[in-house]
Enzyme design. Structure first.
Site, PDB file in Angstrom:
ATOM      1  N   ASP A  52       7.966  25.964  47.426  1.00 20.86           N
ATOM      2  CA  ASP A  52       8.566  25.403  46.414  1.00 20.86           C
ATOM      3  C   ASP A  52       9.840  24.708  46.073  1.00 20.86           C
ATOM      4  OD1 ASP A  52       7.449  23.727  43.990  1.00 20.86           O
ATOM      5  OD2 ASP A  52       8.864  25.086  43.357  1.00 20.86           O
ATOM      6  N   TYR A  57      17.531  21.847  41.743  1.00 24.13           N
ATOM      7  CA  TYR A  57      17.454  23.198  42.372  1.00 24.13           C
ATOM      8  C   TYR A  57      19.253  23.125  42.954  1.00 24.13           C
ATOM      9  CZ  TYR A  57      12.870  24.412  40.728  1.00 24.13           C
ATOM     10  OH  TYR A  57      11.539  24.269  39.894  1.00 24.13           O
ATOM     11  N   TYR A 218       4.597  29.529  37.654  1.00 24.37           N
ATOM     12  CA  TYR A 218       6.286  29.515  38.649  1.00 24.37           C
ATOM     13  C   TYR A 218       5.759  30.187  37.394  1.00 24.37           C
ATOM     14  CZ  TYR A 218       7.605  26.382  35.052  1.00 24.37           C
ATOM     15  OH  TYR A 218       8.242  25.655  33.266  1.00 24.37           O
ATOM     16  N   LEU A 221       7.409  36.111  37.590  1.00 24.14           N
ATOM     17  CA  LEU A 221       7.375  37.848  37.372  1.00 24.14           C
ATOM     18  C   LEU A 221       8.573  37.754  35.576  1.00 24.14           C
ATOM     19  CD1 LEU A 221       9.804  39.590  40.692  1.00 24.14           C
ATOM     20  CD2 LEU A 221       7.663  39.904  39.194  1.00 24.14           C
ATOM     21  N   ARG A 223      11.633  35.618  35.420  1.00 27.95           N
ATOM     22  CA  ARG A 223      12.569  35.621  35.526  1.00 27.95           C
ATOM     23  C   ARG A 223      13.399  37.072  36.528  1.00 27.95           C
ATOM     24  NH1 ARG A 223      14.550  29.518  33.000  1.00 27.95           N
ATOM     25  NH2 ARG A 223      11.695  28.713  33.140  1.00 27.95           N
ATOM     26  N   LYS A 229      14.046  46.108  36.250  1.00 27.83           N
ATOM     27  CA  LYS A 229      15.366  46.447  36.717  1.00 27.83           C
ATOM     28  C   LYS A 229      16.589  46.160  35.902  1.00 27.83           C
ATOM     29  CE  LYS A 229      14.348  46.336  41.629  1.00 27.83           C
ATOM     30  NZ  LYS A 229      14.404  45.562  42.956  1.00 27.83           N
ATOM     31  N   GLY A 294      10.274  33.806  43.980  1.00 28.66           N
ATOM     32  CA  GLY A 294      11.930  33.473  44.258  1.00 28.66           C
ATOM     33  C   GLY A 294      12.562  34.572  45.484  1.00 28.66           C
ATOM     34  N   ARG A 296      16.524  36.244  47.201  1.00 35.20           N
ATOM     35  CA  ARG A 296      17.351  35.818  47.166  1.00 35.20           C
ATOM     36  C   ARG A 296      18.462  36.332  48.907  1.00 35.20           C
ATOM     37  NH1 ARG A 296      20.245  34.479  42.889  1.00 35.20           N
ATOM     38  NH2 ARG A 296      22.253  33.368  44.008  1.00 35.20           N
TER      39      ARG A 296
END
Length: 330
Positions: A52, A57, A218, A221, A223, A229, A294, A296
């Site tokens: 997605d 973005y 969406y 978590l 964000r 953490k 998402g 990284r």
């Protein structure tokens, strides 16, 4: 990996999808293109076939990265979900917010979804993605300046032309979905949903269950908050939008940590990560067809995909739900 149908369509997607907002860099403190491409490829290797993204973005960056990552993969083995209706290069519609692009240049982003604008956006997305069709095309946010019927007529035309397979919406309420369906059939609504943000359960979830619509969740978590953490006092990188995001302000991090400690104990007992536990809980919820997550880099992507290996018993799910009753964000 588990695969599910979107709504009543023939479009099959992975229950965990790669959410490509962060890899675009914009609002997340930049991006490392090589790491982003490797993250998407690592997800695909573990069965995450659904990605997605959206033009806004990184102002095209995310779509370009997705296009690079899927190059060489047979097109029918990957599902591309993208969006329209957030213009940074056209000052029409409603001003959504002032921001800066990945180079630090101030830009204004507008919610605008007229017929001509959508046709233009679709062509630009196809070029950046390096494909000739989009599997699911979604309006990013409601545009109050354009009739919903006009917006949906444009998408209907793109479907007729073979440039789009299915139509979805994002951030629509029930009434807006009903209005859209007077013009074309929707298969899904992409909305924010997490353990600590469950307002859609009041109206949207019952409606989608009743009408066989999928919910694409969406920020499951929240964000990063529910990954366990980000502790009280965390310092975000420059350009990271989360410094002003509700979940990380007004004592909310402190408020959620007692619950996270108990959740972490369950994760340890099951020998899984907190994120994996949260993702599994999310995709087990009624009407939630897909969770967008998402990453990284490849390591994060692999850990996310392995959430599918987690199983929750009825007692464990009940225990988690009981824990969630103790948490309210302000």
């Amino acid at each position: 990996m588990e695969y599910r149908k979107l709504g009543e369509s023939d479009l099959t997607v992975s229950a965990i999808a790669f959410g490509a907002w962060a890899v675009g860099g914009w609002m997340w403190g930049g991006t490392e293109r090589k790491d982003a491409v490797e993250a998407i490829k690592a997800s695909f290797d573990l069965g995450v076939t659904t990605i997605d993204t959206a033009p806004v973005y990184g102002q095209g960056t995310s779509e370009e990265i997705v296009g690079e990552a899927i190059r060489g993969i047979p097109r029918d083995q990957v599902q591309i979900l993208t969006k329209y209706g957030m213009r940074w290069n056209l000052a029409k519609g409603t001003l959504a917010f002032h921001t800066r692009d990945n180079h630090g240049t101030p830009i204004d982003v507008y919610k605008f979804a007229s017929k001509e604008s959508i046709i233009k956006e679709c062509e630009d997305s196809l070029e950046r993605l390096g494909t000739d069709y989009i599997d699911l095309y979604q309006i990013h946010w409601p545009d109050v300046t354009t009739p919903i019927s006009e917006t949906m007529e444009a998408v209907s035309r793109l479907i007729e032309q073979g440039k789009v397979r299915e139509a979805g919406v994002s951030n629509y309420n029930v009434e807006q979905m009903k209005e859209a369906e007077r013009t074309l059939k929707l298969v899904s609504n992409q909305v924010s949903y997490s353990m600590v943000k469950r307002d859609i359960e009041a109206e949207l979830v019952p409606y989608c269950l009743e009408t066989n619509k999928s919910i694409v969740a969406y920020s499951p978590l929240e964000r990063g908050l529910l990954a366990g953490k980000i502790r009280p006092g965390h310092q975000f990188a420059e350009g990271d939008h989360r410094v002003n995001y509700k979940a990380f302000k007004d004592g909310n991090i402190d408020r959620v940590w007692p619950m996270l400690d108990q959740l972490n104990a369950l994760a340890d007992q099951k020998q899984v990560t907190m994120s994996q536990l949260v993702i599994r809980w999310t995709i087990d919820r009624p009407a939630i067809t897909v969770a967008l997550v998402g990453a990284r880099n490849a390591e994060q992507a692999v850990q996310n995909a392995k959430a599918m290996d987690v199983t929750l018993t009825a007692d464990e799910t009940a225990y988690i739900n009981q824990l969630l009753e103790t948490v309210t964000l302000v």
